[in-house]
Design a protein around this motif. Sequence first.
Motif, PDB file in Angstrom:
ATOM      1  N   PHE A 107       0.775  -1.238   0.000  1.00  0.00           N
ATOM      2  CA  PHE A 107       0.000   0.000   0.000  1.00  0.00           C
ATOM      3  C   PHE A 107       0.811   1.296   0.000  1.00  0.00           C
ATOM      4  O   PHE A 107       0.236   2.364  -0.130  1.00  0.00           O
ATOM      5  CB  PHE A 107      -0.971   0.001   1.178  1.00  0.00           C
ATOM      6  CG  PHE A 107      -2.028  -1.061   1.059  1.00  0.00           C
ATOM      7  CD1 PHE A 107      -3.000  -0.974   0.071  1.00  0.00           C
ATOM      8  CD2 PHE A 107      -2.043  -2.144   1.897  1.00  0.00           C
ATOM      9  CE1 PHE A 107      -3.976  -1.941  -0.064  1.00  0.00           C
ATOM     10  CE2 PHE A 107      -3.019  -3.127   1.783  1.00  0.00           C
ATOM     11  CZ  PHE A 107      -3.988  -3.029   0.799  1.00  0.00           C
ATOM     12  N   LYS A 108       2.123   1.215   0.119  1.00  0.00           N
ATOM     13  CA  LYS A 108       2.900   2.462   0.062  1.00  0.00           C
ATOM     14  C   LYS A 108       2.862   3.045  -1.347  1.00  0.00           C
ATOM     15  O   LYS A 108       2.689   4.242  -1.543  1.00  0.00           O
ATOM     16  CB  LYS A 108       4.346   2.207   0.503  1.00  0.00           C
ATOM     17  CG  LYS A 108       5.170   3.469   0.556  1.00  0.00           C
ATOM     18  CD  LYS A 108       6.553   3.213   1.107  1.00  0.00           C
ATOM     19  CE  LYS A 108       7.324   4.512   1.199  1.00  0.00           C
ATOM     20  NZ  LYS A 108       8.689   4.289   1.673  1.00  0.00           N
ATOM     21  N   GLN A 109       3.036   2.174  -2.326  1.00  0.00           N
ATOM     22  CA  GLN A 109       2.986   2.555  -3.740  1.00  0.00           C
ATOM     23  C   GLN A 109       2.435   1.354  -4.489  1.00  0.00           C
ATOM     24  O   GLN A 109       2.798   0.214  -4.182  1.00  0.00           O
ATOM     25  CB  GLN A 109       4.395   2.877  -4.232  1.00  0.00           C
ATOM     26  CG  GLN A 109       4.469   3.222  -5.686  1.00  0.00           C
ATOM     27  CD  GLN A 109       5.900   3.568  -6.084  1.00  0.00           C
ATOM     28  OE1 GLN A 109       6.648   4.156  -5.315  1.00  0.00           O
ATOM     29  NE2 GLN A 109       6.268   3.195  -7.297  1.00  0.00           N
ATOM     30  N   PHE A 110       1.551   1.595  -5.461  1.00  0.00           N
ATOM     31  CA  PHE A 110       0.903   0.473  -6.146  1.00  0.00           C
ATOM     32  C   PHE A 110       1.969  -0.445  -6.746  1.00  0.00           C
ATOM     33  O   PHE A 110       2.769  -0.020  -7.588  1.00  0.00           O
ATOM     34  CB  PHE A 110      -0.044   0.975  -7.244  1.00  0.00           C
ATOM     35  CG  PHE A 110      -0.990  -0.096  -7.717  1.00  0.00           C
ATOM     36  CD1 PHE A 110      -2.258  -0.178  -7.178  1.00  0.00           C
ATOM     37  CD2 PHE A 110      -0.598  -1.023  -8.667  1.00  0.00           C
ATOM     38  CE1 PHE A 110      -3.131  -1.175  -7.594  1.00  0.00           C
ATOM     39  CE2 PHE A 110      -1.454  -2.016  -9.091  1.00  0.00           C
ATOM     40  CZ  PHE A 110      -2.731  -2.098  -8.548  1.00  0.00           C
ATOM     41  N   VAL A 112       2.447  -8.955 -16.951  1.00  0.00           N
ATOM     42  CA  VAL A 112       2.610  -7.834 -16.025  1.00  0.00           C
ATOM     43  C   VAL A 112       1.286  -7.675 -15.274  1.00  0.00           C
ATOM     44  O   VAL A 112       0.220  -7.672 -15.893  1.00  0.00           O
ATOM     45  CB  VAL A 112       2.931  -6.519 -16.773  1.00  0.00           C
ATOM     46  CG1 VAL A 112       2.995  -5.349 -15.797  1.00  0.00           C
ATOM     47  CG2 VAL A 112       4.216  -6.636 -17.549  1.00  0.00           C
ATOM     48  N   LEU A 113       1.373  -7.554 -13.959  1.00  0.00           N
ATOM     49  CA  LEU A 113       0.216  -7.211 -13.139  1.00  0.00           C
ATOM     50  C   LEU A 113       0.407  -5.766 -12.730  1.00  0.00           C
ATOM     51  O   LEU A 113       1.386  -5.419 -12.064  1.00  0.00           O
ATOM     52  CB  LEU A 113       0.125  -8.101 -11.892  1.00  0.00           C
ATOM     53  CG  LEU A 113       0.181  -9.611 -12.091  1.00  0.00           C
ATOM     54  CD1 LEU A 113      -0.037 -10.329 -10.761  1.00  0.00           C
ATOM     55  CD2 LEU A 113      -0.814 -10.083 -13.123  1.00  0.00           C
ATOM     56  N   LYS A 114      -0.526  -4.905 -13.179  1.00  0.00           N
ATOM     57  CA  LYS A 114      -0.389  -3.488 -12.886  1.00  0.00           C
ATOM     58  C   LYS A 114      -1.763  -2.861 -12.680  1.00  0.00           C
ATOM     59  O   LYS A 114      -2.795  -3.497 -12.892  1.00  0.00           O
ATOM     60  CB  LYS A 114       0.386  -2.773 -13.994  1.00  0.00           C
ATOM     61  CG  LYS A 114      -0.309  -2.747 -15.335  1.00  0.00           C
ATOM     62  CD  LYS A 114       0.512  -2.006 -16.373  1.00  0.00           C
ATOM     63  CE  LYS A 114      -0.284  -1.848 -17.660  1.00  0.00           C
ATOM     64  NZ  LYS A 114       0.386  -0.998 -18.623  1.00  0.00           N
ATOM     65  N   LYS A 115      -1.752  -1.599 -12.318  1.00  0.00           N
ATOM     66  CA  LYS A 115      -2.972  -0.857 -12.016  1.00  0.00           C
ATOM     67  C   LYS A 115      -3.883  -0.772 -13.234  1.00  0.00           C
ATOM     68  O   LYS A 115      -3.421  -0.576 -14.357  1.00  0.00           O
ATOM     69  CB  LYS A 115      -2.584   0.545 -11.544  1.00  0.00           C
ATOM     70  CG  LYS A 115      -3.712   1.371 -11.020  1.00  0.00           C
ATOM     71  CD  LYS A 115      -3.152   2.688 -10.480  1.00  0.00           C
ATOM     72  CE  LYS A 115      -4.258   3.564  -9.951  1.00  0.00           C
ATOM     73  NZ  LYS A 115      -3.732   4.846  -9.477  1.00  0.00           N
ATOM     74  N   ILE A 116      -5.171  -0.915 -12.980  1.00  0.00           N
ATOM     75  CA  ILE A 116      -6.177  -0.752 -14.022  1.00  0.00           C
ATOM     76  C   ILE A 116      -6.543   0.729 -14.084  1.00  0.00           C
ATOM     77  O   ILE A 116      -6.890   1.331 -13.072  1.00  0.00           O
ATOM     78  CB  ILE A 116      -7.422  -1.609 -13.712  1.00  0.00           C
ATOM     79  CG1 ILE A 116      -7.039  -3.093 -13.675  1.00  0.00           C
ATOM     80  CG2 ILE A 116      -8.531  -1.342 -14.730  1.00  0.00           C
ATOM     81  CD1 ILE A 116      -8.097  -3.990 -13.081  1.00  0.00           C
ATOM     82  N   GLU A 117      -6.461   1.298 -15.270  1.00  0.00           N
ATOM     83  CA  GLU A 117      -6.734   2.718 -15.473  1.00  0.00           C
ATOM     84  C   GLU A 117      -8.031   2.898 -16.267  1.00  0.00           C
ATOM     85  O   GLU A 117      -8.543   1.953 -16.858  1.00  0.00           O
ATOM     86  CB  GLU A 117      -5.571   3.366 -16.248  1.00  0.00           C
ATOM     87  CG  GLU A 117      -4.203   3.172 -15.630  1.00  0.00           C
ATOM     88  CD  GLU A 117      -3.924   4.066 -14.433  1.00  0.00           C
ATOM     89  OE1 GLU A 117      -4.781   4.912 -14.093  1.00  0.00           O
ATOM     90  OE2 GLU A 117      -2.843   3.920 -13.852  1.00  0.00           O
ATOM     91  N   PHE A 118      -8.529   4.126 -16.327  1.00  0.00           N
ATOM     92  CA  PHE A 118      -9.732   4.409 -17.109  1.00  0.00           C
ATOM     93  C   PHE A 118      -9.523   4.100 -18.592  1.00  0.00           C
ATOM     94  O   PHE A 118     -10.484   3.818 -19.303  1.00  0.00           O
ATOM     95  CB  PHE A 118     -10.195   5.853 -16.897  1.00  0.00           C
ATOM     96  CG  PHE A 118     -10.810   6.072 -15.543  1.00  0.00           C
ATOM     97  CD1 PHE A 118     -12.063   5.546 -15.239  1.00  0.00           C
ATOM     98  CD2 PHE A 118     -10.134   6.787 -14.568  1.00  0.00           C
ATOM     99  CE1 PHE A 118     -12.633   5.739 -13.990  1.00  0.00           C
ATOM    100  CE2 PHE A 118     -10.696   6.983 -13.319  1.00  0.00           C
ATOM    101  CZ  PHE A 118     -11.953   6.449 -13.030  1.00  0.00           C
ATOM    102  N   TRP A 178      -5.292  -5.893  -9.524  1.00  0.00           N
ATOM    103  CA  TRP A 178      -4.325  -5.718 -10.599  1.00  0.00           C
ATOM    104  C   TRP A 178      -4.958  -6.136 -11.915  1.00  0.00           C
ATOM    105  O   TRP A 178      -5.683  -7.133 -11.973  1.00  0.00           O
ATOM    106  CB  TRP A 178      -3.110  -6.622 -10.397  1.00  0.00           C
ATOM    107  CG  TRP A 178      -2.165  -6.262  -9.333  1.00  0.00           C
ATOM    108  CD1 TRP A 178      -1.056  -5.460  -9.446  1.00  0.00           C
ATOM    109  CD2 TRP A 178      -2.165  -6.733  -7.969  1.00  0.00           C
ATOM    110  NE1 TRP A 178      -0.382  -5.409  -8.247  1.00  0.00           N
ATOM    111  CE2 TRP A 178      -1.041  -6.175  -7.325  1.00  0.00           C
ATOM    112  CE3 TRP A 178      -3.003  -7.569  -7.241  1.00  0.00           C
ATOM    113  CZ2 TRP A 178      -0.732  -6.427  -6.005  1.00  0.00           C
ATOM    114  CZ3 TRP A 178      -2.719  -7.818  -5.918  1.00  0.00           C
ATOM    115  CH2 TRP A 178      -1.590  -7.248  -5.302  1.00  0.00           C
ATOM    116  N   GLY A 179      -4.644  -5.426 -12.967  1.00  0.00           N
ATOM    117  CA  GLY A 179      -4.957  -5.908 -14.301  1.00  0.00           C
ATOM    118  C   GLY A 179      -3.877  -6.891 -14.704  1.00  0.00           C
ATOM    119  O   GLY A 179      -2.705  -6.730 -14.362  1.00  0.00           O
TER     120      GLY A 179
END
Length: 189
Positions: A7-10, A19-25, A74-75
């Motif tokens: 939780f400090k940084q995604f 790659v598992l990363k943040k889902i964006e708009f 994660w996406g």
Amino acid sequence: MEVEAVFKQFPILHSDAFVLKKIEFDHLDEVFEIYSNDKVFEYCGIIPKHNIDTVKNMIGHFERDYNKRARVKWGIFAKHENDRLLGIIEAFDFNQKVNMVTIGYFLAESHWGRGIATEAVKILVDFLYKDVNVNRIQAEVMPLNDPSKKVLLKNGFIKEGMLRQATVWSGKGIVDLEIYSILKEDYVK
């Protein structure tokens, strides 16, 4: 449990293929493809969403839940197609007293049966043990969801048993759930 690793940084996680990363708009169309498919959620406690604006709001909720330190979604992306969302994997119910977390995952139907979920679970399990230092990872599976059970078993999870009529899942009512888990001592072996 080192929750700051989450939780400090995604956290961006990866293997050679994914790659598992943040889902964006920007991923709205792919998120809608997943959430609007009734088959994807046949064995999940999630009601499919057939309104694209509802799904757009959900992407904002992913961020809200992350900021509340409640859940990480994660996406799942192929490395060679870095902006094509294949599925979603999540970690939630961070129980620091027991040093345990629950995971869940689902893929777009067009990506079923290709080992993507198995690889994504492996990436997440590695992260949760090596960086977050959890002791137990668990997943709840509806008894008829054989593909999901296979994903867990391939990753070293053990079926612990059945919780009969133990919970209410949206759109499903009261359901039985099978519990699968892996402990750090199992993972290290």
